[in-house]
Scaffold this motif. Structure first.
Motif, PDB file in Angstrom:
ATOM      1  N   LYS A  99      -3.937  -0.539  -0.013  1.00 29.50           N
ATOM      2  CA  LYS A  99      -5.690   0.502  -0.180  1.00 29.50           C
ATOM      3  C   LYS A  99      -6.427   1.005   0.774  1.00 29.50           C
ATOM      4  O   LYS A  99      -6.336   0.218   1.902  1.00 29.50           O
ATOM      5  CB  LYS A  99      -6.079  -0.191  -0.794  1.00 29.50           C
ATOM      6  CG  LYS A  99      -5.620  -0.060  -2.730  1.00 29.50           C
ATOM      7  CD  LYS A  99      -6.602  -1.203  -3.435  1.00 29.50           C
ATOM      8  CE  LYS A  99      -7.952  -1.636  -3.352  1.00 29.50           C
ATOM      9  NZ  LYS A  99      -9.189  -2.674  -3.999  1.00 29.50           N
ATOM     10  N   GLU A 100      -6.544   2.031   1.178  1.00 32.28           N
ATOM     11  CA  GLU A 100      -7.639   2.264   2.381  1.00 32.28           C
ATOM     12  C   GLU A 100      -8.772   1.483   2.168  1.00 32.28           C
ATOM     13  O   GLU A 100      -9.195   1.105   0.652  1.00 32.28           O
ATOM     14  CB  GLU A 100      -8.308   4.093   1.633  1.00 32.28           C
ATOM     15  CG  GLU A 100      -7.286   4.522   2.566  1.00 32.28           C
ATOM     16  CD  GLU A 100      -7.706   5.965   2.270  1.00 32.28           C
ATOM     17  OE1 GLU A 100      -8.628   6.125   3.110  1.00 32.28           O
ATOM     18  OE2 GLU A 100      -6.992   7.245   1.362  1.00 32.28           O
ATOM     19  N   ASN A 101      -9.250   1.331   3.123  1.00 30.32           N
ATOM     20  CA  ASN A 101      -9.972  -0.077   3.967  1.00 30.32           C
ATOM     21  C   ASN A 101     -10.138  -0.912   2.765  1.00 30.32           C
ATOM     22  O   ASN A 101     -11.189  -2.171   2.516  1.00 30.32           O
ATOM     23  CB  ASN A 101     -11.334   0.502   3.521  1.00 30.32           C
ATOM     24  CG  ASN A 101     -11.591   2.163   4.635  1.00 30.32           C
ATOM     25  OD1 ASN A 101     -10.947   2.095   5.560  1.00 30.32           O
ATOM     26  ND2 ASN A 101     -12.270   3.105   3.667  1.00 30.32           N
ATOM     27  N   ASP A 102      -8.559  -1.705   2.555  1.00 33.06           N
ATOM     28  CA  ASP A 102      -8.590  -2.962   1.686  1.00 33.06           C
ATOM     29  C   ASP A 102      -8.399  -4.113   2.332  1.00 33.06           C
ATOM     30  O   ASP A 102      -7.278  -3.899   3.511  1.00 33.06           O
ATOM     31  CB  ASP A 102      -8.019  -2.695   1.238  1.00 33.06           C
ATOM     32  CG  ASP A 102      -8.217  -4.277  -0.195  1.00 33.06           C
ATOM     33  OD1 ASP A 102      -8.417  -5.485   0.343  1.00 33.06           O
ATOM     34  OD2 ASP A 102      -7.821  -4.156  -1.044  1.00 33.06           O
ATOM     35  N   LYS A 103      -8.883  -5.183   3.204  1.00 31.96           N
ATOM     36  CA  LYS A 103      -8.398  -6.492   4.125  1.00 31.96           C
ATOM     37  C   LYS A 103      -7.093  -6.984   3.383  1.00 31.96           C
ATOM     38  O   LYS A 103      -6.923  -7.875   4.376  1.00 31.96           O
ATOM     39  CB  LYS A 103      -9.830  -6.798   4.836  1.00 31.96           C
ATOM     40  CG  LYS A 103     -10.701  -8.174   3.630  1.00 31.96           C
ATOM     41  CD  LYS A 103     -11.945  -8.510   3.782  1.00 31.96           C
ATOM     42  CE  LYS A 103     -12.049  -9.236   3.219  1.00 31.96           C
ATOM     43  NZ  LYS A 103     -11.639 -11.116   2.463  1.00 31.96           N
ATOM     44  N   ASP A 104      -7.499  -7.538   2.236  1.00 33.23           N
ATOM     45  CA  ASP A 104      -6.160  -7.972   1.842  1.00 33.23           C
ATOM     46  C   ASP A 104      -4.916  -7.416   1.495  1.00 33.23           C
ATOM     47  O   ASP A 104      -4.027  -7.562   0.712  1.00 33.23           O
ATOM     48  CB  ASP A 104      -7.247  -8.306   0.707  1.00 33.23           C
ATOM     49  CG  ASP A 104      -8.196  -9.595   0.283  1.00 33.23           C
ATOM     50  OD1 ASP A 104      -8.170 -10.233   1.749  1.00 33.23           O
ATOM     51  OD2 ASP A 104      -9.082  -9.104  -0.369  1.00 33.23           O
ATOM     52  N   ASN A 105      -4.587  -6.069   2.063  1.00 26.96           N
ATOM     53  CA  ASN A 105      -3.409  -5.351   1.865  1.00 26.96           C
ATOM     54  C   ASN A 105      -2.050  -5.837   2.384  1.00 26.96           C
ATOM     55  O   ASN A 105      -2.261  -7.066   3.037  1.00 26.96           O
ATOM     56  CB  ASN A 105      -3.758  -4.081   2.526  1.00 26.96           C
ATOM     57  CG  ASN A 105      -3.777  -2.557   2.056  1.00 26.96           C
ATOM     58  OD1 ASN A 105      -4.212  -2.652   1.122  1.00 26.96           O
ATOM     59  ND2 ASN A 105      -4.897  -1.990   2.651  1.00 26.96           N
ATOM     60  N   PRO A 106      -1.345  -6.092   1.538  1.00 24.27           N
ATOM     61  CA  PRO A 106      -0.323  -4.826   0.882  1.00 24.27           C
ATOM     62  C   PRO A 106      -0.900  -5.892  -0.610  1.00 24.27           C
ATOM     63  O   PRO A 106      -0.746  -6.496  -0.522  1.00 24.27           O
ATOM     64  CB  PRO A 106       0.776  -3.995   1.005  1.00 24.27           C
ATOM     65  CG  PRO A 106       1.435  -5.329   1.899  1.00 24.27           C
ATOM     66  CD  PRO A 106       0.222  -6.624   2.448  1.00 24.27           C
ATOM     67  N   TYR A 107      -0.161  -4.753  -1.546  1.00 24.58           N
ATOM     68  CA  TYR A 107      -0.591  -5.073  -3.033  1.00 24.58           C
ATOM     69  C   TYR A 107       0.895  -5.075  -3.498  1.00 24.58           C
ATOM     70  O   TYR A 107       1.796  -3.018  -3.196  1.00 24.58           O
ATOM     71  CB  TYR A 107      -1.005  -4.178  -3.742  1.00 24.58           C
ATOM     72  CG  TYR A 107      -2.663  -5.094  -3.147  1.00 24.58           C
ATOM     73  CD1 TYR A 107      -2.942  -6.497  -3.753  1.00 24.58           C
ATOM     74  CD2 TYR A 107      -3.422  -4.647  -2.319  1.00 24.58           C
ATOM     75  CE1 TYR A 107      -4.162  -7.193  -3.734  1.00 24.58           C
ATOM     76  CE2 TYR A 107      -5.245  -5.023  -2.636  1.00 24.58           C
ATOM     77  CZ  TYR A 107      -5.245  -6.293  -2.536  1.00 24.58           C
ATOM     78  OH  TYR A 107      -6.445  -6.662  -2.388  1.00 24.58           O
ATOM     79  N   PHE A 108       2.045  -5.874  -4.133  1.00 28.55           N
ATOM     80  CA  PHE A 108       3.068  -5.541  -5.076  1.00 28.55           C
ATOM     81  C   PHE A 108       2.589  -5.189  -6.427  1.00 28.55           C
ATOM     82  O   PHE A 108       2.485  -5.989  -7.187  1.00 28.55           O
ATOM     83  CB  PHE A 108       4.512  -6.578  -4.809  1.00 28.55           C
ATOM     84  CG  PHE A 108       4.830  -6.644  -3.650  1.00 28.55           C
ATOM     85  CD1 PHE A 108       5.731  -5.625  -3.131  1.00 28.55           C
ATOM     86  CD2 PHE A 108       4.302  -7.294  -2.419  1.00 28.55           C
ATOM     87  CE1 PHE A 108       6.616  -6.578  -2.193  1.00 28.55           C
ATOM     88  CE2 PHE A 108       5.012  -7.945  -1.132  1.00 28.55           C
ATOM     89  CZ  PHE A 108       6.602  -6.878  -1.369  1.00 28.55           C
ATOM     90  N   VAL A 109       3.690  -3.700  -6.909  1.00 29.62           N
ATOM     91  CA  VAL A 109       2.588  -3.656  -8.004  1.00 29.62           C
ATOM     92  C   VAL A 109       3.400  -3.259  -9.105  1.00 29.62           C
ATOM     93  O   VAL A 109       4.903  -2.812  -8.016  1.00 29.62           O
ATOM     94  CB  VAL A 109       1.668  -2.245  -8.589  1.00 29.62           C
ATOM     95  CG1 VAL A 109       0.059  -2.961  -7.954  1.00 29.62           C
ATOM     96  CG2 VAL A 109       2.159  -1.346  -7.293  1.00 29.62           C
ATOM     97  N   SER A 110       4.133  -3.143 -10.104  1.00 27.97           N
ATOM     98  CA  SER A 110       5.038  -2.685 -11.203  1.00 27.97           C
ATOM     99  C   SER A 110       4.776  -0.923 -10.793  1.00 27.97           C
ATOM    100  O   SER A 110       3.845  -0.094 -11.183  1.00 27.97           O
ATOM    101  CB  SER A 110       4.644  -2.808 -12.208  1.00 27.97           C
ATOM    102  OG  SER A 110       5.481  -2.148 -13.428  1.00 27.97           O
ATOM    103  N   GLY A 111       5.815   0.015 -11.118  1.00 28.38           N
ATOM    104  CA  GLY A 111       6.113   1.115 -10.953  1.00 28.38           C
ATOM    105  C   GLY A 111       5.395   1.941 -12.534  1.00 28.38           C
ATOM    106  O   GLY A 111       4.786   2.713 -12.632  1.00 28.38           O
ATOM    107  N   ASP A 112       5.841   0.979 -13.545  1.00 25.78           N
ATOM    108  CA  ASP A 112       5.518   1.730 -14.889  1.00 25.78           C
ATOM    109  C   ASP A 112       3.031   1.531 -14.771  1.00 25.78           C
ATOM    110  O   ASP A 112       3.232   2.149 -15.274  1.00 25.78           O
ATOM    111  CB  ASP A 112       6.064   1.207 -16.048  1.00 25.78           C
ATOM    112  CG  ASP A 112       7.526   1.546 -16.152  1.00 25.78           C
ATOM    113  OD1 ASP A 112       8.115   2.397 -16.229  1.00 25.78           O
ATOM    114  OD2 ASP A 112       8.027   0.576 -16.030  1.00 25.78           O
ATOM    115  N   TRP A 113       2.898   0.016 -14.623  1.00 30.61           N
ATOM    116  CA  TRP A 113       1.372   0.092 -14.666  1.00 30.61           C
ATOM    117  C   TRP A 113       1.038   0.987 -13.408  1.00 30.61           C
ATOM    118  O   TRP A 113      -0.417   1.626 -13.776  1.00 30.61           O
ATOM    119  CB  TRP A 113       1.411  -1.358 -13.843  1.00 30.61           C
ATOM    120  CG  TRP A 113       0.343  -1.305 -13.989  1.00 30.61           C
ATOM    121  CD1 TRP A 113      -0.815  -1.769 -14.336  1.00 30.61           C
ATOM    122  CD2 TRP A 113      -0.830  -2.131 -12.549  1.00 30.61           C
ATOM    123  NE1 TRP A 113      -2.152  -2.499 -14.257  1.00 30.61           N
ATOM    124  CE2 TRP A 113      -2.191  -1.528 -12.887  1.00 30.61           C
ATOM    125  CE3 TRP A 113      -0.162  -1.406 -11.158  1.00 30.61           C
ATOM    126  CZ2 TRP A 113      -3.058  -2.154 -12.636  1.00 30.61           C
ATOM    127  CZ3 TRP A 113      -1.185  -1.638 -10.185  1.00 30.61           C
ATOM    128  CH2 TRP A 113      -2.495  -2.162 -10.853  1.00 30.61           C
TER     129      TRP A 113
END
Length: 121
Positions: A99-113
């Motif tokens: 996400k832009e301007n997010d200090k907790d990057n990165p995130y793993f997510v599901s493609g369908d979601w």
């Protein structure tokens, strides 16, 4: 063929081509041509694969996607409608986003979601 087997075959071939030295030369030259042809074809395939992989990476990394909903996803991902993100990497149905301007990057997510809550295809 008798009990001599391969020896008889090789001696017969050597006689037909003019002797054992000529036969060895022909075998060596033929092997060289086959190996060089396979090497050239292999290099072309490797170049095509690298080019395809680079173009695929460029397409996804330069594209900005936008969340169409507000909510909280798995792993503590808080997202808001209109917020943008980039796809850093994909593997099967698992997508790594930033996400832009997010200090907790990165995130793993599901493609369908991700398809349900954003403009990601």
């Amino acid at each position: 063929m008798g009990n001599l087997g391969w020896y008889q075959l090789i001696t017969t071939l050597a006689k037909k081509v003019g002797g054992p030295k000529v036969l060895l030369g022909l075998v060596a030259a033929g092997g060289y041509v086959i190996i060089r042809t396979a090497e050239a074809g292999g290099k072309k395939v490797v170049k095509l694969v690298k080019k395809k992989r680079e173009s695929k990476i460029e397409e996804t990394s330069l594209t900005t996607f936008i969340f169409t909903e507000t909510g909280v996803g798995d792993g503590g991902l808080k997202y808001f409608e209109g917020e943008s993100f980039f796809v850093a990497a994909t593997h099967n149905d698992v997508i790594l986003i930033e996400k832009e301007n997010d200090k907790d990057n990165p995130y793993f997510v599901s493609g369908d979601w991700l398809k349900k809550v954003s403009t990601y295809m």
